[in-house]
Enzyme design. Structure first.
Site, PDB file in Angstrom:
ATOM      1  NE  ARG A  40      -4.061  -1.935   0.458  1.00  0.00           N
ATOM      2  CZ  ARG A  40      -5.198  -1.817   1.122  1.00  0.00           C
ATOM      3  NH1 ARG A  40      -5.509  -0.696   1.713  1.00  0.00           N
ATOM      4  NH2 ARG A  40      -6.043  -2.819   1.161  1.00  0.00           N
TER       5      ARG A  40
ATOM      6  NE  ARG B 243      -6.816   5.259   2.945  1.00  0.00           N
ATOM      7  CZ  ARG B 243      -7.562   4.406   3.627  1.00  0.00           C
ATOM      8  NH1 ARG B 243      -8.701   4.802   4.136  1.00  0.00           N
ATOM      9  NH2 ARG B 243      -7.158   3.172   3.817  1.00  0.00           N
TER      10      ARG B 243
ATOM     11  NE  ARG C 262      -9.948   8.307  -2.133  1.00  0.00           N
ATOM     12  CZ  ARG C 262     -11.191   8.646  -1.829  1.00  0.00           C
ATOM     13  NH1 ARG C 262     -11.795   9.599  -2.498  1.00  0.00           N
ATOM     14  NH2 ARG C 262     -11.825   8.027  -0.859  1.00  0.00           N
TER      15      ARG C 262
ATOM     16  CG  ASP D  58      -8.955  -2.659  -3.981  1.00  0.00           C
ATOM     17  OD1 ASP D  58      -8.359  -2.166  -3.013  1.00  0.00           O
ATOM     18  OD2 ASP D  58      -9.740  -3.628  -3.863  1.00  0.00           O
TER      19      ASP D  58
ATOM     20  CE1 TYR E  44     -13.387  -7.371   1.363  1.00  0.00           C
ATOM     21  CE2 TYR E  44     -11.654  -8.722   0.415  1.00  0.00           C
ATOM     22  CZ  TYR E  44     -12.065  -7.765   1.312  1.00  0.00           C
ATOM     23  OH  TYR E  44     -11.162  -7.200   2.181  1.00  0.00           O
TER      24      TYR E  44
HETATM   25  O1  CP3 Z   1      -0.085  -1.486  -2.530  1.00  0.00           O
HETATM   26  C1  CP3 Z   1      -0.374  -0.507  -3.239  1.00  0.00           C
HETATM   27  O2  CP3 Z   1       0.101   0.635  -3.035  1.00  0.00           O
HETATM   28  C2  CP3 Z   1      -1.264  -0.709  -4.459  1.00  0.00           C
HETATM   29  C3  CP3 Z   1      -2.659  -0.499  -4.276  1.00  0.00           C
HETATM   30  C4  CP3 Z   1      -3.542  -1.449  -3.479  1.00  0.00           C
HETATM   31  C5  CP3 Z   1      -4.762  -1.012  -2.889  1.00  0.00           C
HETATM   32  N1  CP3 Z   1      -5.384  -2.109  -2.378  1.00  0.00           N
HETATM   33  C6  CP3 Z   1      -5.248   0.373  -2.891  1.00  0.00           C
HETATM   34  C7  CP3 Z   1      -6.354   0.783  -2.008  1.00  0.00           C
HETATM   35  C8  CP3 Z   1      -3.426  -2.822  -3.243  1.00  0.00           C
HETATM   36  C9  CP3 Z   1      -2.309  -3.786  -3.604  1.00  0.00           C
HETATM   37  C10 CP3 Z   1      -4.616  -3.221  -2.560  1.00  0.00           C
HETATM   38  C11 CP3 Z   1      -4.883  -4.620  -2.173  1.00  0.00           C
HETATM   39  C12 CP3 Z   1      -6.058  -4.932  -1.364  1.00  0.00           C
HETATM   40  N2  CP3 Z   1      -7.289  -4.314  -1.373  1.00  0.00           N
HETATM   41  C13 CP3 Z   1      -6.121  -6.006  -0.471  1.00  0.00           C
HETATM   42  C14 CP3 Z   1      -5.003  -7.003  -0.233  1.00  0.00           C
HETATM   43  C15 CP3 Z   1      -4.002  -6.529   0.755  1.00  0.00           C
HETATM   44  C16 CP3 Z   1      -4.511  -6.486   2.149  1.00  0.00           C
HETATM   45  O3  CP3 Z   1      -4.663  -5.356   2.677  1.00  0.00           O
HETATM   46  O4  CP3 Z   1      -4.723  -7.549   2.749  1.00  0.00           O
HETATM   47  C17 CP3 Z   1      -7.409  -6.017   0.102  1.00  0.00           C
HETATM   48  C18 CP3 Z   1      -7.933  -6.983   1.135  1.00  0.00           C
HETATM   49  C19 CP3 Z   1      -8.146  -4.947  -0.490  1.00  0.00           C
HETATM   50  C20 CP3 Z   1      -9.568  -4.579  -0.264  1.00  0.00           C
HETATM   51  C21 CP3 Z   1      -9.696  -3.192   0.203  1.00  0.00           C
HETATM   52  N3  CP3 Z   1      -9.579  -2.070  -0.601  1.00  0.00           N
HETATM   53  C22 CP3 Z   1      -9.984  -2.724   1.525  1.00  0.00           C
HETATM   54  C23 CP3 Z   1     -10.199  -3.627   2.712  1.00  0.00           C
HETATM   55  C24 CP3 Z   1     -10.040  -1.318   1.472  1.00  0.00           C
HETATM   56  C25 CP3 Z   1     -10.445  -0.351   2.579  1.00  0.00           C
HETATM   57  C26 CP3 Z   1      -9.519  -0.281   3.702  1.00  0.00           C
HETATM   58  C27 CP3 Z   1      -8.212   0.360   3.357  1.00  0.00           C
HETATM   59  O5  CP3 Z   1      -7.167  -0.161   3.752  1.00  0.00           O
HETATM   60  O6  CP3 Z   1      -8.212   1.413   2.725  1.00  0.00           O
HETATM   61  C28 CP3 Z   1      -9.749  -0.918   0.145  1.00  0.00           C
HETATM   62  C29 CP3 Z   1      -9.650   0.445  -0.386  1.00  0.00           C
HETATM   63  C30 CP3 Z   1      -8.312   0.840  -0.901  1.00  0.00           C
HETATM   64  N4  CP3 Z   1      -7.497   0.081  -1.692  1.00  0.00           N
HETATM   65  C31 CP3 Z   1      -7.689   2.115  -0.714  1.00  0.00           C
HETATM   66  C32 CP3 Z   1      -6.464   2.077  -1.397  1.00  0.00           C
HETATM   67  C33 CP3 Z   1      -5.454   3.193  -1.528  1.00  0.00           C
HETATM   68  C34 CP3 Z   1      -8.283   3.292   0.057  1.00  0.00           C
HETATM   69  C35 CP3 Z   1      -9.240   4.007  -0.840  1.00  0.00           C
HETATM   70  C36 CP3 Z   1      -9.342   5.487  -0.539  1.00  0.00           C
HETATM   71  O7  CP3 Z   1      -8.436   6.245  -0.927  1.00  0.00           O
HETATM   72  O8  CP3 Z   1     -10.325   5.876   0.068  1.00  0.00           O
END
Ligand code: CP3
Length: 353
Positions: free
Chosen positions: A33, A37, A46, A82, A157
């Site tokens: 990640r 943020r 954003r 994502d 999911y």
């Molecule tokens: O790693 C990176 O920088 C690349 C981008 C990336 C995102 N999500 C961006 C994101 C990657 C590789 C993911 C993977 C992801 N997404 C996983 C696997 C890794 C893990 O955390 O176990 C999972 C389970 C998700 C599902 C997901 N997407 C969740 C649970 C959430 C909300 C909670 C959170 O951590 O933000 C998201 C949203 C998300 N995915 C955001 C980002 C930057 C936040 C969105 C925003 O800006 O509001």
């Protein structure tokens, strides 16, 4: 090390060398990640665009991918998207608040039988366009990691409909409707392999599968449902010849099942010391990880001491990609990331490694 592998690894960027368990100029580091943020420049974008728009617009997604790479000397970039992106536009009502939800989760065998997962080019063409744009914009020695959710995590999911602590609905469905669960996992494996192949063809140089919820399963349940789907995805990707990475979150009790898969790197969460992960995985697999994301909240000296512990646990054998043990938290101070990256590079470059 043979002369040939010495030559090869001198040419390869450190991340790709470490994935291949070759000597690298320093231990490579990237951060799960890393685009997100905790970066003020991400929050600024954003404010103007919602998350789905950021993901769906190649220029914006490429820009967000580049943000952390411009700020820190990271050894790899990861596509900004994502794991649920390839399940957008399939009629199940995917929304981000910011956590993902499906308005119409799959709860019956009939719904699963009726599900049509389109070829990724149909609903994920923007992702491939983002990868193509990034390959021209990234520095030559910064490899781009493409990624996808592992079938079982996507299944969680789709059946549960939203994030959950234990995914009780999705897990119960494995036991109450095993044939339908298999059918969904199989459809997801087919789509995931095609989606990752598309990213590779567009220019991704390594491919990673995130199995965030693998650790919810007992070893025999993992072996029965989740592993066959992972094995199918990996087997379909192996002929591409790119490093394949797999992150079974909270998967300490599952690692022995990964030995022998066509896999290069296993991501390890922070709960399992890397020396123990290496002992379970054997000499043929590299490891990635595994600093606790909370360590970034420690005073600088303590942060560097905790990072040293991870390096010590990884040992001196090649095949360690430094990373966190899970995604970086939004409250993290970017200056701490800068300190961590510089420290890992400084401590591991030079003759002793
Ligand atoms: O790693 C990176 O920088 C690349 C981008 C990336 C995102 N999500 C961006 C994101 C990657 C590789 C993911 C993977 C992801 N997404 C996983 C696997 C890794 C893990 O955390 O176990 C999972 C389970 C998700 C599902 C997901 N997407 C969740 C649970 C959430 C909300 C909670 C959170 O951590 O933000 C998201 C949203 C998300 N995915 C955001 C980002 C930057 C936040 C969105 C925003 O800006 O509001």
């Amino acid at each position: 090390m043979t002369e040939l592998s010495a030559e090869l690894s001198a040419e390869l960027p450190p991340f790709l060398a470490a994935c291949r368990r070759l000597e690298a100029a320093h231990t490579p580091i990237w951060i799960m990640r890393q685009a997100g943020r905790y970066l003020p420049e991400y929050r600024a974008l954003r404010e103007k665009h919602d998350f789905l728009t950021l993901m769906r617009t190649p220029e914006l997604a490429a820009e967000v991918t580049l943000q952390p790479v411009r700020r820190f000397p990271l050894d790899a970039a990861i596509l900004f998207s994502d794991i649920l992106a390839p399940l957008d536009g399939i009629g199940l009502g995917l929304e981000f608040h910011p956590a993902p939800t499906f308005q119409r989760p799959l709860r019956t065998p009939e719904a699963i039988a009726a599900l049509r997962l389109p070829p990724p080019a149909e609903n994920a063409g923007q992702v491939f366009a983002t990868v193509r744009a990034l390959r021209t914009e990234l520095p030559e020695r910064t490899p781009l990691i493409g990624f996808a959710g592992a079938p079982f995590t996507l299944y969680c999911y789709l059946v549960e409909g939203r994030g959950s602590k234990g995914f009780f609905v999705a897990k119960s469905f494995l036991f109450s409707e095993p044939a339908a669960a298999d059918e969904l996992l199989d459809k997801l494996a087919t789509q995931t392999a095609a989606y990752l192949r598309g990213q590779a063809e567009a220019g991704a140089q390594a491919l990673m599968l995130f199995d965030s919820w693998a650790g919810l399963l007992a070893p025999d349940t993992y072996a029965r449902f989740a592993l066959p789907a992972v094995r199918r995805v990996l087997a379909e990707l192996a002929p591409l010849g790119l490093p394949l990475l797999y992150f079974p979150n909270q998967g300490a009790t599952l690692l022995d099942q990964l030995v022998g898969l066509p896999l290069d790197v296993v991501g390890i969460d922070w709960r399992l010391p890397l020396s123990r992960a290496r002992a379970l995985l054997g000499p043929e697999l590299a490891v990635q990880g595994n600093l606790d994301p909370a360590a970034l909240m420690a005073p600088p000296e303590e942060l560097l001491r905790l990072a040293d512990r991870v390096l010590d646990e990884a040992g001196s054998a090649p095949g360690h990609v430094f990373n966190l043990g899970h995604g970086i938290e939004p409250v993290t101070d970017p200056d701490q990331v800068a300190r961590l990256v510089d420290h890992v590079h400084a401590r591991t470059s030079g003759a002793e490694r």
